[in-house]
Design a protein around this motif. Structure first.
Motif, PDB file in Angstrom:
ATOM      1  N   GLY A   1       1.505  18.962 -11.462  1.00 19.54           N
ATOM      2  CA  GLY A   1       1.275  18.543 -10.088  1.00 19.54           C
ATOM      3  C   GLY A   1       0.403  19.464  -9.268  1.00 19.54           C
ATOM      4  N   ASP A   2      -0.341  20.385  -9.885  1.00 20.21           N
ATOM      5  CA  ASP A   2      -1.214  21.303  -9.167  1.00 20.21           C
ATOM      6  C   ASP A   2      -2.344  20.525  -8.491  1.00 20.21           C
ATOM      7  N   SER A   3      -2.404  20.579  -7.168  1.00 19.26           N
ATOM      8  CA  SER A   3      -3.368  19.751  -6.433  1.00 19.26           C
ATOM      9  C   SER A   3      -4.812  20.137  -6.713  1.00 19.26           C
ATOM     10  N   ASP A   4      -5.095  21.402  -7.014  1.00 24.56           N
ATOM     11  CA  ASP A   4      -6.473  21.794  -7.349  1.00 24.56           C
ATOM     12  C   ASP A   4      -6.931  21.133  -8.643  1.00 24.56           C
ATOM     13  N   GLU A   5      -6.051  21.061  -9.623  1.00 28.92           N
ATOM     14  CA  GLU A   5      -6.386  20.407 -10.896  1.00 28.92           C
ATOM     15  C   GLU A   5      -6.551  18.903 -10.713  1.00 28.92           C
TER      16      GLU A   5
ATOM     17  N   MET B   1       0.846  -1.169   0.000  1.00 32.03           N
ATOM     18  CA  MET B   1       0.000   0.000   0.000  1.00 32.03           C
ATOM     19  C   MET B   1       0.893   1.235   0.000  1.00 32.03           C
ATOM     20  N   LYS B   2       0.572   2.188  -0.881  1.00 37.43           N
ATOM     21  CA  LYS B   2       1.364   3.408  -0.990  1.00 37.43           C
ATOM     22  C   LYS B   2       0.430   4.572  -1.309  1.00 37.43           C
ATOM     23  N   VAL B   3       0.498   5.632  -0.507  1.00 35.62           N
ATOM     24  CA  VAL B   3      -0.280   6.836  -0.783  1.00 35.62           C
ATOM     25  C   VAL B   3       0.398   7.562  -1.941  1.00 35.62           C
ATOM     26  N   VAL B   4      -0.338   7.736  -3.044  1.00 37.49           N
ATOM     27  CA  VAL B   4       0.242   8.392  -4.212  1.00 37.49           C
ATOM     28  C   VAL B   4      -0.243   9.830  -4.366  1.00 37.49           C
ATOM     29  N   PHE B   5      -1.350  10.174  -3.692  1.00 37.83           N
ATOM     30  CA  PHE B   5      -1.851  11.551  -3.707  1.00 37.83           C
ATOM     31  C   PHE B   5      -2.667  11.764  -2.453  1.00 37.83           C
ATOM     32  N   ASN B   6      -2.504  12.926  -1.844  1.00 38.41           N
ATOM     33  CA  ASN B   6      -3.261  13.257  -0.642  1.00 38.41           C
ATOM     34  C   ASN B   6      -3.454  14.764  -0.599  1.00 38.41           C
ATOM     35  N   SER B   7      -4.710  15.191  -0.603  1.00 37.49           N
ATOM     36  CA  SER B   7      -5.034  16.612  -0.493  1.00 37.49           C
ATOM     37  C   SER B   7      -6.098  16.768   0.583  1.00 37.49           C
ATOM     38  N   GLU B   8      -6.592  17.971   0.724  1.00 39.81           N
ATOM     39  CA  GLU B   8      -7.649  18.232   1.700  1.00 39.81           C
ATOM     40  C   GLU B   8      -8.930  17.474   1.341  1.00 39.81           C
ATOM     41  N   HIS B   9      -9.146  17.215   0.047  1.00 35.69           N
ATOM     42  CA  HIS B   9     -10.411  16.642  -0.410  1.00 35.69           C
ATOM     43  C   HIS B   9     -10.332  15.185  -0.877  1.00 35.69           C
ATOM     44  N   TYR B  10      -9.162  14.737  -1.319  1.00 32.25           N
ATOM     45  CA  TYR B  10      -9.025  13.398  -1.890  1.00 32.25           C
ATOM     46  C   TYR B  10      -7.746  12.723  -1.432  1.00 32.25           C
ATOM     47  N   ALA B  11      -7.785  11.398  -1.457  1.00 32.09           N
ATOM     48  CA  ALA B  11      -6.586  10.589  -1.259  1.00 32.09           C
ATOM     49  C   ALA B  11      -6.631   9.457  -2.279  1.00 32.09           C
ATOM     50  N   VAL B  12      -5.475   9.105  -2.806  1.00 37.27           N
ATOM     51  CA  VAL B  12      -5.355   7.983  -3.733  1.00 37.27           C
ATOM     52  C   VAL B  12      -4.279   7.061  -3.169  1.00 37.27           C
ATOM     53  N   VAL B  13      -4.664   5.795  -3.000  1.00 38.54           N
ATOM     54  CA  VAL B  13      -3.756   4.794  -2.460  1.00 38.54           C
ATOM     55  C   VAL B  13      -3.562   3.706  -3.499  1.00 38.54           C
ATOM     56  N   SER B  14      -2.312   3.343  -3.740  1.00 40.04           N
ATOM     57  CA  SER B  14      -1.983   2.284  -4.692  1.00 40.04           C
ATOM     58  C   SER B  14      -1.776   0.976  -3.935  1.00 40.04           C
ATOM     59  N   TYR B  15      -2.381  -0.083  -4.446  1.00 35.76           N
ATOM     60  CA  TYR B  15      -2.187  -1.434  -3.920  1.00 35.76           C
ATOM     61  C   TYR B  15      -1.521  -2.251  -5.023  1.00 35.76           C
ATOM     62  N   VAL B  16      -0.205  -2.278  -4.999  1.00 34.03           N
ATOM     63  CA  VAL B  16       0.570  -2.891  -6.077  1.00 34.03           C
ATOM     64  C   VAL B  16       0.243  -4.375  -6.218  1.00 34.03           C
ATOM     65  N   ALA B  17       0.194  -5.108  -5.112  1.00 31.63           N
ATOM     66  CA  ALA B  17      -0.055  -6.560  -5.159  1.00 31.63           C
ATOM     67  C   ALA B  17      -1.425  -6.884  -5.754  1.00 31.63           C
ATOM     68  N   GLN B  18      -2.401  -6.000  -5.549  1.00 33.82           N
ATOM     69  CA  GLN B  18      -3.747  -6.218  -6.086  1.00 33.82           C
ATOM     70  C   GLN B  18      -3.943  -5.532  -7.435  1.00 33.82           C
TER      71      GLN B  18
ATOM     72  N   MET C   1      -4.304   9.879 -14.703  1.00 37.53           N
ATOM     73  CA  MET C   1      -3.739  10.633 -13.577  1.00 37.53           C
ATOM     74  C   MET C   1      -2.355  11.166 -13.942  1.00 37.53           C
ATOM     75  N   ARG C   2      -1.545  10.333 -14.581  1.00 38.27           N
ATOM     76  CA  ARG C   2      -0.205  10.767 -15.002  1.00 38.27           C
ATOM     77  C   ARG C   2      -0.310  11.939 -15.983  1.00 38.27           C
ATOM     78  N   GLN C   3      -1.278  11.883 -16.883  1.00 38.82           N
ATOM     79  CA  GLN C   3      -1.459  12.955 -17.860  1.00 38.82           C
ATOM     80  C   GLN C   3      -1.845  14.264 -17.155  1.00 38.82           C
ATOM     81  N   VAL C   4      -2.756  14.197 -16.189  1.00 34.78           N
ATOM     82  CA  VAL C   4      -3.159  15.394 -15.446  1.00 34.78           C
ATOM     83  C   VAL C   4      -1.976  15.968 -14.689  1.00 34.78           C
ATOM     84  N   VAL C   5      -1.205  15.113 -14.028  1.00 37.11           N
ATOM     85  CA  VAL C   5      -0.045  15.580 -13.265  1.00 37.11           C
ATOM     86  C   VAL C   5       0.974  16.233 -14.198  1.00 37.11           C
ATOM     87  N   THR C   6       1.213  15.628 -15.347  1.00 32.72           N
ATOM     88  CA  THR C   6       2.178  16.167 -16.308  1.00 32.72           C
ATOM     89  C   THR C   6       1.699  17.498 -16.883  1.00 32.72           C
TER      90      THR C   6
END
Length: 78
Positions: free
Chosen positions: A55-59, A1-18, A46-51
């Protein structure tokens, strides 16, 4: 389990094994879990948005809001 994004409104967690992602909408206490091909599409989008937004967290929050709309489930504790 790895947190890949965390803001005031959202969190995204990656589960590599799953080969999946958990998307948590903090304001409403809702989440969704995606795996497989859907997880691949999410990762690419997600990678496209970040690129594009440098990396603007509002976007990223706006992207996650659109992505999660209507698909999230209430978080429940067992």
């Amino acid at each position: 389990m790895k947190v890949v994004f965390n803001s005031e409104h959202y969190a995204v967690v990656s589960y590599v094994a799953q080969h999946g992602y958990e998307l948590v909408e903090k304001d409403s206490g809702r989440m969704m879990f995606i795996q497989g091909v859907q997880a691949d599409h999410f990762h690419d989008a997600m990678r496209q948005v970040v690129t594009e937004q440098q990396g603007d967290s509002d976007e990223i929050d706006a992207f996650l809001s659109d992505y999660c709309e209507g698909a999230t489930q209430p978080i429940s504790f067992h």
